[in-house]
Design a protein around this motif. Structure first.
Motif, mmCIF file in Angstrom:
data_model
loop_
_atom_site.group_PDB
_atom_site.id
_atom_site.type_symbol
_atom_site.label_atom_id
_atom_site.label_comp_id
_atom_site.label_asym_id
_atom_site.label_seq_id
_atom_site.Cartn_x
_atom_site.Cartn_y
_atom_site.Cartn_z
ATOM 1 N N ALA A 18 -12.652 26.722 -27.794
ATOM 2 C CA ALA A 18 -13.711 27.214 -26.906
ATOM 3 C C ALA A 18 -14.781 26.148 -26.751
ATOM 4 O O ALA A 18 -14.852 25.185 -27.530
ATOM 5 C CB ALA A 18 -14.325 28.488 -27.486
ATOM 6 N N ASP A 20 -18.019 24.334 -27.316
ATOM 7 C CA ASP A 20 -18.793 24.284 -28.553
ATOM 8 C C ASP A 20 -20.060 25.129 -28.423
ATOM 9 O O ASP A 20 -20.711 25.148 -27.364
ATOM 10 C CB ASP A 20 -19.156 22.837 -28.876
ATOM 11 N N TYR A 21 -20.399 25.823 -29.517
ATOM 12 C CA TYR A 21 -21.526 26.754 -29.491
ATOM 13 C C TYR A 21 -22.847 26.072 -29.198
ATOM 14 O O TYR A 21 -23.808 26.707 -28.734
ATOM 15 C CB TYR A 21 -21.612 27.500 -30.832
ATOM 16 N N ALA A 22 -22.946 24.754 -29.453
ATOM 17 C CA ALA A 22 -24.209 24.040 -29.245
ATOM 18 C C ALA A 22 -24.368 23.514 -27.820
ATOM 19 O O ALA A 22 -25.435 23.001 -27.461
ATOM 20 C CB ALA A 22 -24.321 22.880 -30.232
ATOM 21 N N LYS A 24 -24.945 23.621 -23.865
ATOM 22 C CA LYS A 24 -25.603 24.478 -22.883
ATOM 23 C C LYS A 24 -24.636 24.757 -21.737
ATOM 24 O O LYS A 24 -24.156 23.843 -21.072
ATOM 25 C CB LYS A 24 -26.872 23.813 -22.338
ATOM 26 N N HIS A 40 -15.582 20.715 -26.883
ATOM 27 C CA HIS A 40 -14.945 21.956 -27.326
ATOM 28 C C HIS A 40 -14.737 21.905 -28.838
ATOM 29 O O HIS A 40 -14.671 20.830 -29.438
ATOM 30 C CB HIS A 40 -13.585 22.162 -26.651
ATOM 31 N N SER A 41 -14.631 23.066 -29.433
ATOM 32 C CA SER A 41 -14.349 23.159 -30.864
ATOM 33 C C SER A 41 -13.710 24.516 -31.135
ATOM 34 O O SER A 41 -13.542 25.334 -30.225
ATOM 35 C CB SER A 41 -15.623 22.976 -31.692
ATOM 36 N N ASN A 43 -13.428 28.277 -32.053
ATOM 37 C CA ASN A 43 -14.309 29.437 -31.947
ATOM 38 C C ASN A 43 -14.895 29.758 -33.328
ATOM 39 O O ASN A 43 -14.137 29.889 -34.308
ATOM 40 C CB ASN A 43 -13.493 30.624 -31.424
ATOM 41 N N PRO A 44 -16.227 29.857 -33.473
ATOM 42 C CA PRO A 44 -16.833 30.047 -34.803
ATOM 43 C C PRO A 44 -16.314 31.254 -35.574
ATOM 44 O O PRO A 44 -16.164 31.196 -36.796
ATOM 45 C CB PRO A 44 -18.330 30.201 -34.481
ATOM 46 N N ILE A 137 -16.493 33.230 -28.356
ATOM 47 C CA ILE A 137 -17.842 33.076 -27.820
ATOM 48 C C ILE A 137 -17.859 32.712 -26.345
ATOM 49 O O ILE A 137 -18.927 32.683 -25.727
ATOM 50 C CB ILE A 137 -18.643 32.024 -28.613
ATOM 51 N N ASP A 138 -16.670 32.460 -25.750
ATOM 52 C CA ASP A 138 -16.678 32.126 -24.320
ATOM 53 C C ASP A 138 -16.649 33.375 -23.441
ATOM 54 O O ASP A 138 -17.374 33.475 -22.466
ATOM 55 C CB ASP A 138 -15.537 31.172 -23.972
ATOM 56 N N ASP A 140 -16.598 36.734 -25.005
ATOM 57 C CA ASP A 140 -17.267 37.798 -25.755
ATOM 58 C C ASP A 140 -16.606 39.167 -25.579
ATOM 59 O O ASP A 140 -17.277 40.194 -25.670
ATOM 60 C CB ASP A 140 -18.749 37.896 -25.370
#
Length: 273
Positions: A18, A20-22, A24, A40-41, A43-44, A137-138, A140
């Protein structure tokens, strides 16, 4: 009569690549989705699932036979699998999609995971436990785990913050998050568990992949499959018509008196009730 030996556990951990959460999030110029030409990373929530699988093996020692990661996505998703392997997974499965294809919907993902589990059952490698993040997180959506449990007819423990296995009874004791706090439930194996962020409070954070483990991960096997190999159809059932950014917030104003406030409210068309 001697009791039959307890069969070693096989754990499956689905992970997703997904944004990356950081990063924007920005809408792409075509307004068909978000700009994916960014970092991308994993999914947390899936990172937490991988960590819990590895910790289960550390707690149960030799009772865990294998931890296998699986992902469904384009060729670059193999990087996510390598991260899971570096964290402690033994092997991985990559259901590869064309780079131009859209991300599969939760039901399609659940059907693909069911096909993989059934395939392993036929090969005498039955899965006892599936641990995955409660949501990605992409999008939800938070639906895949529940749908997979429904398709398989397995028990499910969603939004889990703690997991303890009793191998003698072939059951699991799970603490899950609810509105009022925590709920403790007991489930039989095989089982679907979706992990919540409270794992970060009850346990330590997911481990960083060390350089030696990253090097070892390059030698661990990744099986390549396609949707056709599994007999599943990943064609999207939903069509994205348009994606637009929310309107920018307009700054507020200041007034010097109550009369000034009333005047401003009247200008905005707001009247007293």
């Amino acid at each position: 009569m001697r009791p039959s030996p307890v069969r070693l556990l096989n754990i499956l951990v689905p992970v997703k690549r997904a944004v990356d959460y950081a990063v924007k999030i920005r809408v792409n110029p075509q307004q068909t989705g978000i700009d994916t030409n960014v970092k991308h990373s994993m999914n947390p929530f899936d990172e937490i699932a991988v960590e819990e699988a590895v910790r289960l093996r550390e707690r149960l020692k030799t009772a865990v036979k294998s931890i296998q990661a699986v992902t469904i996505g384009p060729s670059k998703s193999s990087e996510t699998l390598r991260t899971a392997l570096a964290m402690g997974a033994d092997s991985a499965i990559h259901v590869e999609l064309p780079d131009s294809s859209a991300a599969p919907e939760p039901l399609a993902v659940a059907k693909t995971l069911r096909a993989i589990i059934q395939r392993k059952q036929e090969n005498s490698e039955p899965i006892d436990l599936v641990i995955l993040g409660k949501q990605a997180i992409d999008d939800d959506l938070g639906l895949t785990g529940q749908m997979l449990a429904g398709l398989l007819g397995w028990p499910q423990a969603t939004f889990a913050s703690k997991l303890d296995l009793d191998l003698d009874k072939k059951s699991a004791l799970v603490v899950r998050e609810i509105d009022g706090g925590g709920e403790e439930i007991q489930c039989r194996l095989p089982l679907i568990v979706t992990t919540d962020l409270r794992y970060l409070l009850c346990n330590t954070e997911p481990r960083y992949a060390s350089l030696p483990n990253i090097m070892k991960a390059k030698k661990k096997p990744i099986e390549k499959l396609t949707a056709a190999d599994l007999g599943v159809d990943l064609t999207p059932q939903l069509e994205m018509l348009k994606v637009a950014e929310p309107p920018k917030r307009i700054g507020g104003g200041k007034v010097d008196s109550v009369d000034g406030l009333i005047a401003k409210l009247k200008e905005a068309g707001i009247t007293a009730v």
